[in-house]
Scaffold this motif. Structure first.
Motif, PDB file in Angstrom:
ATOM      1  N   GLN A  30       0.826  -1.201   0.000  1.00 26.13           N
ATOM      2  CA  GLN A  30       0.000   0.000   0.000  1.00 26.13           C
ATOM      3  C   GLN A  30       0.869   1.264   0.000  1.00 26.13           C
ATOM      4  OE1 GLN A  30      -3.103  -1.261  -0.345  1.00 26.13           O
ATOM      5  NE2 GLN A  30      -2.022  -3.172   0.072  1.00 26.13           N
ATOM      6  N   ILE A  31       2.028   1.178   0.641  1.00 24.57           N
ATOM      7  CA  ILE A  31       2.914   2.340   0.750  1.00 24.57           C
ATOM      8  C   ILE A  31       3.517   2.702  -0.604  1.00 24.57           C
ATOM      9  CG2 ILE A  31       5.109   3.118   1.774  1.00 24.57           C
ATOM     10  CD1 ILE A  31       4.310   1.484   4.270  1.00 24.57           C
ATOM     11  N   GLN A  32       3.656   1.713  -1.476  1.00 25.65           N
ATOM     12  CA  GLN A  32       4.285   1.962  -2.778  1.00 25.65           C
ATOM     13  C   GLN A  32       3.550   3.043  -3.581  1.00 25.65           C
ATOM     14  OE1 GLN A  32       7.087   0.670  -3.524  1.00 25.65           O
ATOM     15  NE2 GLN A  32       7.282  -1.455  -2.921  1.00 25.65           N
ATOM     16  N   ASN A  33       2.282   3.297  -3.270  1.00 25.82           N
ATOM     17  CA  ASN A  33       1.480   4.228  -4.068  1.00 25.82           C
ATOM     18  C   ASN A  33       1.542   5.674  -3.581  1.00 25.82           C
ATOM     19  OD1 ASN A  33       0.487   2.072  -5.689  1.00 25.82           O
ATOM     20  ND2 ASN A  33      -0.996   1.563  -4.089  1.00 25.82           N
ATOM     21  N   ILE A  34       2.384   5.965  -2.604  1.00 25.05           N
ATOM     22  CA  ILE A  34       2.466   7.327  -2.062  1.00 25.05           C
ATOM     23  C   ILE A  34       2.948   8.307  -3.132  1.00 25.05           C
ATOM     24  CG2 ILE A  34       3.822   8.771  -0.487  1.00 25.05           C
ATOM     25  CD1 ILE A  34       3.675   6.543   1.552  1.00 25.05           C
ATOM     26  N   LYS A  35       2.307   9.471  -3.174  1.00 26.19           N
ATOM     27  CA  LYS A  35       2.694  10.537  -4.084  1.00 26.19           C
ATOM     28  C   LYS A  35       3.354  11.667  -3.289  1.00 26.19           C
ATOM     29  CE  LYS A  35       0.644   8.345  -7.430  1.00 26.19           C
ATOM     30  NZ  LYS A  35       1.452   7.605  -8.436  1.00 26.19           N
ATOM     31  N   ILE A  36       4.379  12.279  -3.871  1.00 24.78           N
ATOM     32  CA  ILE A  36       5.101  13.367  -3.224  1.00 24.78           C
ATOM     33  C   ILE A  36       5.021  14.602  -4.123  1.00 24.78           C
ATOM     34  CG2 ILE A  36       7.308  14.102  -2.221  1.00 24.78           C
ATOM     35  CD1 ILE A  36       8.056  11.104  -2.113  1.00 24.78           C
ATOM     36  N   ILE A 100      17.146   8.927  -4.747  1.00 21.42           N
ATOM     37  CA  ILE A 100      17.182   9.286  -3.329  1.00 21.42           C
ATOM     38  C   ILE A 100      17.062   8.000  -2.505  1.00 21.42           C
ATOM     39  CG2 ILE A 100      16.132  10.676  -1.505  1.00 21.42           C
ATOM     40  CD1 ILE A 100      14.760  12.307  -3.771  1.00 21.42           C
ATOM     41  N   THR A 101      17.946   7.851  -1.531  1.00 16.16           N
ATOM     42  CA  THR A 101      17.866   6.696  -0.628  1.00 16.16           C
ATOM     43  C   THR A 101      17.766   7.186   0.817  1.00 16.16           C
ATOM     44  OG1 THR A 101      20.294   6.535  -0.580  1.00 16.16           O
ATOM     45  CG2 THR A 101      19.123   5.145  -2.161  1.00 16.16           C
ATOM     46  N   THR A 102      17.258   6.338   1.682  1.00 15.21           N
ATOM     47  CA  THR A 102      17.059   6.702   3.082  1.00 15.21           C
ATOM     48  C   THR A 102      17.949   5.863   3.986  1.00 15.21           C
ATOM     49  OG1 THR A 102      15.304   5.070   3.401  1.00 15.21           O
ATOM     50  CG2 THR A 102      14.650   7.254   2.613  1.00 15.21           C
ATOM     51  N   SER A 103      18.167   6.379   5.199  1.00 15.29           N
ATOM     52  CA  SER A 103      18.880   5.620   6.228  1.00 15.29           C
ATOM     53  C   SER A 103      18.453   6.140   7.592  1.00 15.29           C
ATOM     54  CB  SER A 103      20.404   5.743   6.059  1.00 15.29           C
ATOM     55  OG  SER A 103      20.819   7.094   6.188  1.00 15.29           O
ATOM     56  N   ASP A 104      18.783   5.366   8.629  1.00 19.12           N
ATOM     57  CA  ASP A 104      18.453   5.736  10.004  1.00 19.12           C
ATOM     58  C   ASP A 104      16.953   5.960  10.149  1.00 19.12           C
ATOM     59  OD1 ASP A 104      18.842   6.255  12.648  1.00 19.12           O
ATOM     60  OD2 ASP A 104      19.717   8.241  12.394  1.00 19.12           O
ATOM     61  N   ASN A 133      17.565  10.484   7.589  1.00 20.16           N
ATOM     62  CA  ASN A 133      18.537  10.838   6.569  1.00 20.16           C
ATOM     63  C   ASN A 133      18.041  10.507   5.170  1.00 20.16           C
ATOM     64  OD1 ASN A 133      20.599  11.737   8.381  1.00 20.16           O
ATOM     65  ND2 ASN A 133      21.070   9.600   8.842  1.00 20.16           N
ATOM     66  N   LEU A 134      18.151  11.472   4.267  1.00 17.87           N
ATOM     67  CA  LEU A 134      17.924  11.264   2.846  1.00 17.87           C
ATOM     68  C   LEU A 134      19.218  11.594   2.110  1.00 17.87           C
ATOM     69  CD1 LEU A 134      14.454  12.893   2.015  1.00 17.87           C
ATOM     70  CD2 LEU A 134      14.993  10.479   2.061  1.00 17.87           C
ATOM     71  N   LYS A 135      19.577  10.752   1.166  1.00 21.27           N
ATOM     72  CA  LYS A 135      20.787  11.006   0.380  1.00 21.27           C
ATOM     73  C   LYS A 135      20.419  11.076  -1.094  1.00 21.27           C
ATOM     74  CE  LYS A 135      25.528   9.437  -0.426  1.00 21.27           C
ATOM     75  NZ  LYS A 135      26.562   8.425  -0.094  1.00 21.27           N
ATOM     76  N   ALA A 158      11.685  14.462   3.489  1.00 20.84           N
ATOM     77  CA  ALA A 158      11.638  13.510   4.610  1.00 20.84           C
ATOM     78  C   ALA A 158      10.391  13.727   5.455  1.00 20.84           C
ATOM     79  CB  ALA A 158      12.899  13.635   5.464  1.00 20.84           C
ATOM     80  N   ARG A 159      10.059  15.007   5.743  1.00 24.19           N
ATOM     81  CA  ARG A 159       8.847  15.293   6.534  1.00 24.19           C
ATOM     82  C   ARG A 159       7.606  14.785   5.814  1.00 24.19           C
ATOM     83  NH1 ARG A 159      11.393  20.330   7.711  1.00 24.19           N
ATOM     84  NH2 ARG A 159      10.231  21.310   6.005  1.00 24.19           N
ATOM     85  N   HIS A 160       7.552  15.004   4.511  1.00 25.82           N
ATOM     86  CA  HIS A 160       6.389  14.548   3.753  1.00 25.82           C
ATOM     87  C   HIS A 160       6.295  13.027   3.779  1.00 25.82           C
ATOM     88  CE1 HIS A 160       3.181  15.150   0.802  1.00 25.82           C
ATOM     89  NE2 HIS A 160       3.615  14.035   0.240  1.00 25.82           N
TER      90      HIS A 160
END
Length: 217
Positions: A30-36, A100-104, A133-135, A158-160
């Motif tokens: 379900q998360i895969q469908n998130i729009k930014i 963009i990749t995430t960590s922590d 973290n976003l890279k 990241a907040r979004h």
């Protein structure tokens, strides 16, 4: 049967682990469908931002029985995001792609189990998602030119993502589990006998740190 007939089904940690191993992969879909939404600052545009993957291994999810509720905690999940960036250099817009990749990262959710009209009910009193973290991974012409500028978008994106992922986890969990509870059969036949057993929850489940007990009648 007597008026006080009934039984209690006890659920221990292994059953809880089996539940989260089966349920969380469905939530991830379900998360895969998130729009930014697009972002723009200092002459730089980040457009067509979308998730390319959301990886949450079930081994990274802990399900814990607490007094009156179930706590689900996840660490080190990863989100892959792709986008297009545009930067105006002199009189022309230069375009490139970005990964963009995430960590922590952490997720914490509480699941409340109740009872209403012969069915279990599920609620999510709280859910929090923290992507610290976003890279950004840039290549091509813009890679070196805007490496510093593009990091300005790390916190708003990241907040979004934090808010959207939390919203999707909450709605998917509540909708999915309550639909499942409503459609769970309350009758089953006994083999080789012309009778069947009917049952339904009749009290709010008792949940302690050691077990969860579901009363049925």
């Amino acid at each position: 049967f007597a008026d006080n007939s009934g039984a209690a089904i006890g659920v221990r940690q292994q059953t809880l682990d089996d539940f989260k191993n089966a349920f969380f992969p469905w939530v991830v879909k379900q998360i895969q469908n998130i729009k930014i939404p697009d972002q723009e600052s200092k002459g730089l545009r980040v457009k067509n931002i979308h998730l390319t993957n959301f990886n949450l291994p079930t081994k990274n999810v802990r399900a814990i029985l607490q007094n009156g509720q179930i706590e689900l905690q996840a660490n080190d999940f990863s989100i892959g995001v792709a986008a297009h960036v545009e930067k105006k250099i002199l009189f022309a817009w230069v375009k490139d792609s970005v990964g963009i990749t995430t960590s922590d990262t952490t997720i914490h959710m509480t699941l409340k189990v109740g009872y209403s009209n012969g069915h279990l009910t599920f609620g999510v009193p709280s859910v929090s998602v923290d992507i610290r973290n976003l890279k950004f991974h840039l290549g091509g012409v813009l890679g070196n030119i805007i490496a510093a500028i593009v990091n300005l978008f790390s916190k708003p994106i990241a907040r979004h993502l934090n808010g959207k992922v939390a919203d999707v986890i909450k709605s998917a969990t509540v909708d999915g589990l309550n639909k499942l509870a409503q459609t769970t059969p309350t009758q089953f036949p006994i083999s080789n006998m012309p009778i069947e057993v009917s049952y339904a929850p009749f009290v709010t489940p008792a949940i302690t740190s050691a077990y969860a007990a579901f009363g049925i009648d």
